[in-house]
Design a protein around this motif. Structure first.
Motif, short mmCIF file in Angstrom:
data_model
loop_
_atom_site.label_atom_id
_atom_site.label_comp_id
_atom_site.label_asym_id
_atom_site.label_seq_id
_atom_site.Cartn_x
_atom_site.Cartn_y
_atom_site.Cartn_z
N PRO A 1 37.60 36.79 51.18
CA PRO A 1 37.19 36.20 49.90
C PRO A 1 38.08 35.05 49.48
N PRO A 2 37.54 34.09 48.77
CA PRO A 2 38.39 33.09 48.14
C PRO A 2 39.23 33.74 47.05
N LEU A 3 40.23 33.03 46.60
CA LEU A 3 41.19 33.60 45.66
C LEU A 3 40.52 34.11 44.39
N GLU A 4 39.56 33.37 43.85
CA GLU A 4 38.90 33.78 42.62
C GLU A 4 38.14 35.10 42.81
N MET A 5 37.54 35.28 44.00
CA MET A 5 36.84 36.54 44.27
C MET A 5 37.84 37.70 44.33
N ALA A 6 39.01 37.46 44.92
CA ALA A 6 40.03 38.51 44.97
C ALA A 6 40.44 38.93 43.56
N ARG A 7 40.55 37.96 42.66
CA ARG A 7 40.90 38.29 41.27
C ARG A 7 39.80 39.14 40.62
N LEU A 8 38.56 38.79 40.86
CA LEU A 8 37.46 39.57 40.31
C LEU A 8 37.46 41.00 40.86
N LEU A 9 37.76 41.15 42.15
CA LEU A 9 37.80 42.47 42.76
C LEU A 9 38.92 43.31 42.16
N ASP A 10 40.08 42.69 41.96
CA ASP A 10 41.19 43.42 41.34
C ASP A 10 40.81 43.89 39.94
N ALA A 11 40.14 43.04 39.18
CA ALA A 11 39.75 43.42 37.82
C ALA A 11 38.72 44.54 37.84
N ALA A 12 37.77 44.48 38.77
CA ALA A 12 36.72 45.50 38.82
C ALA A 12 37.25 46.84 39.30
N LEU A 13 38.22 46.80 40.21
CA LEU A 13 38.73 48.03 40.82
C LEU A 13 40.03 48.52 40.17
N HIS A 14 40.54 47.74 39.19
CA HIS A 14 41.79 48.10 38.49
C HIS A 14 42.93 48.32 39.49
N GLY B 1 29.46 44.88 44.23
CA GLY B 1 28.94 43.51 44.25
C GLY B 1 28.39 43.11 42.88
N ALA B 2 27.70 44.02 42.23
CA ALA B 2 27.14 43.72 40.91
C ALA B 2 28.24 43.44 39.89
N LEU B 3 29.38 44.10 40.03
CA LEU B 3 30.49 43.90 39.10
C LEU B 3 31.19 42.56 39.29
N VAL B 4 31.13 42.01 40.52
CA VAL B 4 31.86 40.75 40.80
C VAL B 4 30.90 39.61 41.13
N PHE B 5 29.61 39.83 40.79
CA PHE B 5 28.61 38.75 40.88
C PHE B 5 28.36 38.27 42.31
N CYS B 6 28.28 39.22 43.24
CA CYS B 6 27.90 38.87 44.61
C CYS B 6 27.06 40.02 45.16
N GLY C 1 46.26 43.70 40.84
CA GLY C 1 46.53 42.42 41.51
C GLY C 1 46.85 42.50 42.98
N ILE C 2 46.75 43.69 43.59
CA ILE C 2 47.16 43.83 44.99
C ILE C 2 46.27 43.01 45.93
N LEU C 3 44.96 42.99 45.66
CA LEU C 3 44.06 42.23 46.53
C LEU C 3 44.29 40.73 46.39
N THR C 4 44.61 40.30 45.17
CA THR C 4 44.93 38.89 44.95
C THR C 4 46.20 38.52 45.69
N GLN C 5 47.22 39.36 45.62
CA GLN C 5 48.48 39.09 46.31
C GLN C 5 48.28 39.00 47.83
N MET C 6 47.44 39.89 48.36
CA MET C 6 47.17 39.84 49.80
C MET C 6 46.44 38.56 50.18
N CYS C 7 45.52 38.14 49.34
CA CYS C 7 44.77 36.91 49.59
C CYS C 7 45.70 35.70 49.58
N VAL C 8 46.60 35.66 48.61
CA VAL C 8 47.57 34.56 48.52
C VAL C 8 48.46 34.53 49.77
N ALA C 9 48.89 35.71 50.21
CA ALA C 9 49.75 35.79 51.39
C ALA C 9 49.03 35.26 52.63
#
Length: 276
Positions: free
Chosen positions: A56-69, A36-41, A72-80
């Motif tokens: 999560p909203p799409l922007e949060m998914a992008r932050l999670l992908d960046a924090a967890l390396h 949470g501290a890494l993605v500001f929540c 982009g898998i979480l972002t892709q799932m969110c978009v789907a």
């Protein structure tokens, strides 16, 4: 509250997302608070995503992908998940939360709330606001709104309380027969104890809810949220202090509105005014 280990990832796309997020977080050696501290929540919000209470909203998914390396898998799932939804993008997450809410408190100043609209009313409303829309588009919108209304028929429906302005009752949407049917449907839902409705009369003049429509949703195992909406955008608010202000405004609105019994009498009278 649902424990993460009790969550079946195959129950829904949101549950699968939560399971994936939990697995990626643990693989990274992070606690919920640390992620949470890494993605500001908050860590609690991470927990809500993991147990499928919140997506999560799409922007949060992008932050999670960046924090967890996670490439982009979480972002892709969110978009789907968003693409699979029948709702407008800005309303998708709100619609999911509505379906999980234990109570819904809504103020509607101009139109009958979507959860209790009849197909004829919905169709006339969309046709008036989008005169160039195709019949296919309108059919889809009507069907989607009817699917939302099914939560009122569940064995454990949420507590639903509406405050509407008298303008809603007196503004013709479609032909008189459509308004007669719509108001009759609202009367039926009230009499069957599916919803509570209070009306703010025109004679009240200025009142505490004049800033616009909003909806407060509460949950059994998660903090409450507020949803506000304008013509082509919507916003979910979950800051506790802000939610508390909206809840207070709603209570003030209930205080100045007619009682449920007097409101029902006004709705019946308006229904008769639209009798064919």
């Amino acid at each position: 509250m649902t424990r993460p280990n009790d969550l079946n990832p195959w129950d829904s796309p949101r549950a699968f997302y939560g399971a994936e997020l939990r697995g990626k977080r643990k693989a990274a050696g992070l606690s919920q608070d640390e992620l949470g501290a890494l993605v500001f929540c908050s860590g609690a919000y991470i927990g809500q995503m993991e147990n499928a209470t919140r997506r999560p909203p799409l922007e949060m998914a992008r932050l999670l992908d960046a924090a967890l390396h996670t490439d982009g898998i979480l972002t892709q799932m969110c978009v789907a998940m968003e693409q699979a939804s029948q709702h407008a993008e800005y309303f998708r997450l709100a619609a999911e939360l509505e379906a999980m809410a234990s109570a819904i408190y809504q103020y509607a100043p101009m139109i009958v709330p979507g959860l209790v609209q009849t197909p004829g009313y919905t169709r006339a409303l969309i046709r008036a606001s989008r005169p160039f829309a195709s019949e296919e588009f309108i059919d889809k919108a009507v069907a989607t709104r009817r699917e939302r209304a099914q939560l009122l028929d569940r064995a454990d429906p949420p507590e639903v309380w509406f405050i509407i302005h008298e303008i809603v009752l007196n503004t013709p949407v479609g032909e008189a027969a459509i308004m007669h049917e719509q108001l009759g449907h609202l009367v039926q839902l009230i009499e069957q104890h599916h919803v509570v409705v209070q009306v703010i009369p025109m004679s009240e003049g200025a009142h505490p809810l004049m800033d616009g429509p909003f909806k407060v949703m509460t949950f059994t195992d998660a903090p409450p949220v507020v949803y506000t909406e304008s013509a082509y955008s919507g916003q979910l608010l979950d800051t506790p202090a802000v939610v508390a202000k909206y809840a207070k405004d709603y209570d003030l609105g209930r205080a100045v509105a007619l009682s449920p019994d007097a409101s029902l009498a006004m709705i019946r009278a308006a229904m008769e005014d639209f009798a064919p």
